[in-house]
Write an enzyme that holds these catalytic residues in place. Sequence first.
Site, mmCIF file in Angstrom:
data_model
loop_
_atom_site.group_PDB
_atom_site.id
_atom_site.type_symbol
_atom_site.label_atom_id
_atom_site.label_comp_id
_atom_site.label_asym_id
_atom_site.label_seq_id
_atom_site.Cartn_x
_atom_site.Cartn_y
_atom_site.Cartn_z
ATOM 1 N N SER A 145 0.850 -1.195 0.000
ATOM 2 C CA SER A 145 0.000 0.000 0.000
ATOM 3 C C SER A 145 0.879 1.236 0.000
ATOM 4 O O SER A 145 1.991 1.226 0.546
ATOM 5 C CB SER A 145 -0.904 0.019 1.241
ATOM 6 N N TYR A 158 -1.334 0.750 10.875
ATOM 7 C CA TYR A 158 -1.526 0.095 9.580
ATOM 8 C C TYR A 158 -0.371 0.426 8.640
ATOM 9 O O TYR A 158 0.193 -0.460 7.979
ATOM 10 C CB TYR A 158 -2.855 0.558 8.983
#
Length: 252
Positions: A145, A158
């Site tokens: 990501s 995250y």
Amino acid sequence: MKNALGSVATVLLLGGRSEIGLAITARLVRDGARRVVLAPRAGHAPEAVAGLKEAGADEVHVIPFDAAEPDGHAALFRDARELLGDVDVVVAAFGVLGDQAAFERDPRAAARSATVNFTGHVSTGLHAAGLLRDQGHGTLVVLSSVAGVRVRRSNFVYGAAKAGLDAFARGLADALAGSGARVMVVRPGFVRTRMTEGLHPAPFAATAEQVADAVAEGLRLDRLTVWVPARLKALFAGLRLIPLPLWRRLTP
């Protein structure tokens, strides 16, 4: 192995209910893959199985998978190999987003999230690498990501796990060089899925199908890294250079 048209025959999806993972798998099926193993956290995924068969898969098998329980990962890959024969593509699409404020109130929840988003990928990535190396071919597709490229304070648990995953995947790719096995790192930006429902979309938001198209193209061209959309590569090259005081003022 890839056929003369560059398509693959078999796919193992880790994260058998991931919208992005299923979109990638469905795209590979439409491109020619015929045998699939889905590995969801619970041992059933009837809608996903039906969707892949409708897309053209001849066989869709389901094996239970828990990213946070590495003791079971060896058996998962052994069973997938028995069902598929050679595994052409392993798609590692599992993960949890979570809530940063909740993580700061409950560090144990933060640790569980990091176990899935990073440690689970370390275990499965090494198992996948061993399988693909033994075959002498195949690609591990790792869903990283842009959140890990430069971590923001609004989702740093995250983002930190994704940063670790990205580094691990790149190192694994180096370790497999010359073996016939490959790793392709995929760095999507904001993707509109159930996981991000209710969140304000970031600029250049994409759909799961757009990620799938980019992955299929990346596999066809043997790319090492795929950004989705592609323009994020240049954007984040610039974001990396922003001085820390300014970065803290610009990012939530």
